[in-house]
Structures are given as structure tokens and as C-alpha cells.
Design an enzyme around this catalytic site. Structure first.
Site, PDB file in Angstrom:
ATOM      1  CE  LYS A  16      -2.084  -1.113   3.662  1.00  0.00           C
ATOM      2  NZ  LYS A  16      -1.306  -2.343   4.310  1.00  0.00           N
ATOM      3  NE  ARG A  91      -4.617  -1.430   9.605  1.00  0.00           N
ATOM      4  CZ  ARG A  91      -3.725  -0.838   9.007  1.00  0.00           C
ATOM      5  NH1 ARG A  91      -3.685   0.058   8.120  1.00  0.00           N
ATOM      6  NH2 ARG A  91      -2.457  -1.526   9.130  1.00  0.00           N
ATOM      7  NE  ARG A 128       7.556  -2.093   6.274  1.00  0.00           N
ATOM      8  CZ  ARG A 128       6.386  -2.110   6.420  1.00  0.00           C
ATOM      9  NH1 ARG A 128       5.362  -1.702   5.427  1.00  0.00           N
ATOM     10  NH2 ARG A 128       5.761  -2.847   7.396  1.00  0.00           N
ATOM     11  NE  ARG A 161       5.718   0.127  10.101  1.00  0.00           N
ATOM     12  CZ  ARG A 161       4.554  -0.126   9.503  1.00  0.00           C
ATOM     13  NH1 ARG A 161       4.584   0.411   8.104  1.00  0.00           N
ATOM     14  NH2 ARG A 161       3.791  -0.813   9.841  1.00  0.00           N
ATOM     15  NE  ARG A 172       2.046  -4.793  11.037  1.00  0.00           N
ATOM     16  CZ  ARG A 172       3.083  -4.460  10.441  1.00  0.00           C
ATOM     17  NH1 ARG A 172       4.515  -4.964  10.862  1.00  0.00           N
ATOM     18  NH2 ARG A 172       3.169  -3.851   9.355  1.00  0.00           N
TER      19      ARG A 172
HETATM   20  P1  AP5 Z   1       4.789  -1.544   1.796  1.00  0.00           P
HETATM   21  O1  AP5 Z   1       4.320  -0.899   0.747  1.00  0.00           O
HETATM   22  O2  AP5 Z   1       5.493  -0.889   2.903  1.00  0.00           O
HETATM   23  O3  AP5 Z   1       3.411  -2.358   2.391  1.00  0.00           O
HETATM   24  P2  AP5 Z   1       2.070  -1.865   3.411  1.00  0.00           P
HETATM   25  O4  AP5 Z   1       0.954  -2.375   2.401  1.00  0.00           O
HETATM   26  O5  AP5 Z   1       2.355  -0.075   3.286  1.00  0.00           O
HETATM   27  O6  AP5 Z   1       2.465  -2.484   4.467  1.00  0.00           O
HETATM   28  P3  AP5 Z   1       2.354  -1.822   5.994  1.00  0.00           P
HETATM   29  O7  AP5 Z   1       3.170  -2.853   6.972  1.00  0.00           O
HETATM   30  O8  AP5 Z   1       2.628  -0.416   6.017  1.00  0.00           O
HETATM   31  O9  AP5 Z   1       0.957  -1.956   6.329  1.00  0.00           O
HETATM   32  P4  AP5 Z   1       0.332  -2.089   7.539  1.00  0.00           P
HETATM   33  O10 AP5 Z   1      -1.260  -1.990   7.206  1.00  0.00           O
HETATM   34  O11 AP5 Z   1       0.643  -3.337   8.706  1.00  0.00           O
HETATM   35  O12 AP5 Z   1       1.056  -0.712   8.400  1.00  0.00           O
HETATM   36  P5  AP5 Z   1       0.339   0.856   8.748  1.00  0.00           P
HETATM   37  O13 AP5 Z   1       1.780   1.643   8.901  1.00  0.00           O
HETATM   38  O14 AP5 Z   1      -0.614   1.053   8.012  1.00  0.00           O
HETATM   39  O15 AP5 Z   1       5.618  -2.957   1.410  1.00  0.00           O
HETATM   40  C1  AP5 Z   1       6.070  -3.811   2.323  1.00  0.00           C
HETATM   41  C2  AP5 Z   1       7.435  -4.318   1.718  1.00  0.00           C
HETATM   42  O16 AP5 Z   1       7.382  -4.989   0.576  1.00  0.00           O
HETATM   43  C3  AP5 Z   1       8.447  -3.178   1.513  1.00  0.00           C
HETATM   44  O17 AP5 Z   1       9.746  -3.490   2.088  1.00  0.00           O
HETATM   45  C4  AP5 Z   1       8.624  -2.804   0.234  1.00  0.00           C
HETATM   46  O18 AP5 Z   1       9.592  -2.540  -0.687  1.00  0.00           O
HETATM   47  C5  AP5 Z   1       7.988  -4.517  -0.247  1.00  0.00           C
HETATM   48  N1  AP5 Z   1       7.368  -4.478  -1.808  1.00  0.00           N
HETATM   49  C6  AP5 Z   1       6.214  -3.563  -2.049  1.00  0.00           C
HETATM   50  N2  AP5 Z   1       5.583  -3.814  -3.205  1.00  0.00           N
HETATM   51  C7  AP5 Z   1       6.245  -5.102  -3.567  1.00  0.00           C
HETATM   52  C8  AP5 Z   1       6.377  -5.908  -4.686  1.00  0.00           C
HETATM   53  N3  AP5 Z   1       5.185  -5.675  -5.533  1.00  0.00           N
HETATM   54  N4  AP5 Z   1       7.372  -6.991  -4.862  1.00  0.00           N
HETATM   55  C9  AP5 Z   1       8.050  -7.192  -3.904  1.00  0.00           C
HETATM   56  N5  AP5 Z   1       8.268  -6.395  -2.637  1.00  0.00           N
HETATM   57  C10 AP5 Z   1       7.337  -5.324  -2.666  1.00  0.00           C
HETATM   58  O19 AP5 Z   1      -0.085   0.481  10.191  1.00  0.00           O
HETATM   59  C11 AP5 Z   1       0.772   0.071  11.109  1.00  0.00           C
HETATM   60  C12 AP5 Z   1      -0.080   0.018  12.752  1.00  0.00           C
HETATM   61  O20 AP5 Z   1      -0.712   1.277  12.985  1.00  0.00           O
HETATM   62  C13 AP5 Z   1      -1.187  -1.109  12.677  1.00  0.00           C
HETATM   63  O21 AP5 Z   1      -0.798  -2.182  12.882  1.00  0.00           O
HETATM   64  C14 AP5 Z   1      -2.157  -0.550  13.537  1.00  0.00           C
HETATM   65  O22 AP5 Z   1      -1.769  -0.702  14.902  1.00  0.00           O
HETATM   66  C15 AP5 Z   1      -1.914   1.205  13.433  1.00  0.00           C
HETATM   67  N6  AP5 Z   1      -3.002   1.740  12.682  1.00  0.00           N
HETATM   68  C16 AP5 Z   1      -2.811   2.160  11.430  1.00  0.00           C
HETATM   69  N7  AP5 Z   1      -4.112   2.486  10.568  1.00  0.00           N
HETATM   70  C17 AP5 Z   1      -4.978   2.113  11.156  1.00  0.00           C
HETATM   71  C18 AP5 Z   1      -6.278   2.185  11.443  1.00  0.00           C
HETATM   72  N8  AP5 Z   1      -6.991   2.820  10.211  1.00  0.00           N
HETATM   73  N9  AP5 Z   1      -7.084   1.504  12.349  1.00  0.00           N
HETATM   74  C19 AP5 Z   1      -6.505   0.921  13.480  1.00  0.00           C
HETATM   75  N10 AP5 Z   1      -5.360   0.827  13.503  1.00  0.00           N
HETATM   76  C20 AP5 Z   1      -4.318   1.524  12.564  1.00  0.00           C
HETATM   77 MG    MG Z   2       2.559   1.252   4.866  1.00  0.00          MG
END
Ligand code: AP5
Ligand code: MG
Ligand code: ZN
Length: 218
Positions: A16, A91, A128, A161, A172
Site C-alpha cells: 500500500k 481498516r 523493509r 519499523r 498484524r
Molecule cells: P509496503 O508498501 O510498505 O506495504 P504496506 O502495505 O504499506 O504495509 P504496512 O506494513 O505499512 O501496512 P500495515 O497496514 O501493517 O501498517 P500501517 O503503517 O498502515 O511494502 C512492504 C515491503 O514490501 C517493503 O519493503 C516494500 O519495498 C516491499 N514491496 C512492496 N511491493 C512489492 C512488490 N510488488 N514486490 C516485492 N516487494 C514489494 O499500520 C501500522 C499500525 O498502525 C497498525 O498495525 C495499527 O496498529 C495502526 N493503524 C494504522 N492505521 C490504522 C487504522 N486505520 N485502524 C486501526 N489501527 C491502525
Molecule cells: Mg504502509
């Protein structure tokens, strides 16, 4: 005025953030990531950051009311007046309902679901590297930065992270399947969603996402 509200759904590590940075540039929309907003609050030591930290470190979702208030505050700002790109929100179905109640009937909601099997997620997340400056993401093997430890985009420092450990990833993923996967069904019934195969190369995933955004807009 109608706004373009582009929503990126997908499991943790689905890509994402990687796609959001590129889509935001390409569509001239501000990139709004609730995960990044929490991490910003955490690094500034705000009360909201303190409250969110325990949930994030454990791999649990932060309670809806904290997320919704923070998100509405962000999208209420001037730069979001013409639309915005949501990464990591909604989410839960309750978050989707709250967003729906806030939007106007003429707002154009577009939903992209980036699909990646659980088996590919752990390697993506544990390798990552994230930029503290601009939110860009890299991967030690799949997408290494040109200079080790430095962001290609803004020159900022890269780091791992706190929640990117193999143990927390399992939690997660469980939260994703229980609480977030139903959000795709919720949107499928109401506005339709565009499913993208997230196992392709980042460029191919971008092309597919960009086509979805255009398709729904026309
Ligand atoms: P990346 O693009 O970073 O993936 P992502 O989908 O953004 O993954 P996140 O871990 O950021 O998602 P998340 O939903 O767990 O975390 P968030 O910060 O939102 O890619 C991942 C890796 O893969 C990278 O190294 C990249 O280079 C690689 N990659 C990408 N595309 C690729 C491809 N095509 N092929 C190969 N490699 C690839 O949330 C964190 C925490 O915050 C949550 O756990 C929760 O506690 C809280 N939180 C955030 N939003 C909410 C909400 N709305 N409600 C409740 N809690 C929330
Ligand atoms: Mg992300
Ligand atoms: Zn950067």
C-alpha cells in the site's frame, strides 16, 4: 465540489505504502497514511502517540475512535479539499461507515484492493526499510536503496519499523483477516472494488492500480 477519494486496501506488507507514494504523485492527491500519522505522533511524543504505541507494538489495531478523530482532522485540512488518497484507512467496517457518513454524495470513492498471500508477507515486512522523512519504503533484497541507509527520494535516513518483527507480523495478519478483510466486502457491495495482484513487480502493480483509478474515474 466533488472530491476524488482513493482508498488502498490490503494486508500489512501488501504494498500500500509503496504504491501510495507513486499514485499520489501521479494523481496529484495528498497521501494520507494513518500508520504514518501515528508514527509521526509517536516521534513527537504526543498524547495520541503514547496511546497508540501499545497497540501498534503488539500488532493490534488502534481503537476506532482514536483513528477516526485523527483521520478526520487530517483530511479536514486545506490540501485535502480536492480529494485524497487513503493508505491504511478504513481498516474496520466501523471506520468505513464513519468515512461514508462524512463524505458527500457527489464525492467519487474508488477502492483498490492489493492482494498478496500471507506466505509472501513475512519476508516483505522483515526486510523493509522505511524513510522517516518522506514515507518512502524500500526492501533489503526486493527494492534496495541506491545508497545503503539513505532514501533515494529525499536523502533521509532509513530504518526498520518497531512492529516489523516476525512475531508481530503474525498478530498484524490475524488482525487484518478478522477486522480488515470484511471492509473489502463492505465496499464491494456499495461502490465496487478493483482487485490488483500484488505479487507482480512494483512497476506492474503500479500500472494495474493506475488503470483502476482511471477506470473508476471515467
Ligand atoms: P509496503 O508498501 O510498505 O506495504 P504496506 O502495505 O504499506 O504495509 P504496512 O506494513 O505499512 O501496512 P500495515 O497496514 O501493517 O501498517 P500501517 O503503517 O498502515 O511494502 C512492504 C515491503 O514490501 C517493503 O519493503 C516494500 O519495498 C516491499 N514491496 C512492496 N511491493 C512489492 C512488490 N510488488 N514486490 C516485492 N516487494 C514489494 O499500520 C501500522 C499500525 O498502525 C497498525 O498495525 C495499527 O496498529 C495502526 N493503524 C494504522 N492505521 C490504522 C487504522 N486505520 N485502524 C486501526 N489501527 C491502525
Ligand atoms: Mg504502509
Ligand atoms: Zn525519504
Amino acid at each position: 465540489m466533488s472530491r476524488q477519494v482513493l482508498i488502498l486496501l490490503g494486508a500489512p506488507g501488501a504494498g500500500k505504502g509503496t504504491q501510495a507514494v507513486r499514485l499520489a504523485e501521479s494523481l496529484s492527491l495528498p497521501h494520507v497514511s494513518t500508520g504514518d500519522l501515528f508514527r509521526e505522533n509517536l516521534s513527537k511524543g504526543t498524547p495520541l502517540g503514547d496511546k497508540a504505541k501499545g497497540y501498534m507494538d503488539a500488532g493490534d489495531l488502534v481503537p476506532d475512535e482514536l483513528v477516526i478523530d485523527m483521520l478526520f482532522d487530517r483530511v479536514g485540512r486545506e490540501d485535502c479539499a480536492g480529494g485524497y488518497l487513503l493508505d491504511g484507512f478504513p481498516r474496520t467496517v466501523a471506520q468505513a461507515e464513519a468515512l461514508g457518513a462524512r463524505l458527500d454524495a457527489q464525492d467519487e470513492v474508488q477502492v483498490i484492493d492489493i492482494e498478496v498471500p500471507d506466505s509472501a508477507i513475512v519476508e516483505r515486512i522483515t526486510g523493509r526499510l522505511s524513510c522517516g522523512g518522506c514515507g518512502a519504503v524500500f526492501h533489503r533484497s526486493f527494492n534496495p536503496p541506491a545508497t545503503e541507509g539513505t532514501c533515494d527520494r529525499c536523502g533521509g535516513g532509513l530504518s526498520q519499523r518497531a512492529d516489523d518483527s516476525a512475531e508481530v507480523v503474525e498478530k498484524r495478519l490475524a488482525a487484518y483477516h478478522e477486522q480488515t478483510a470484511p471492509v473489502a466486502g463492505w465496499y464491494r457491495e456499495r461502490v465496487g472494488i478493483c482487485a490488483v495482484d500484488g505479487t507482480q513487480s512494483p512497476d506492474e502493480v503500479f500500472g494495474a492500480c493506475r488503470a483502476c483509478a482511471q477506470e473508476v474515474a471515467s
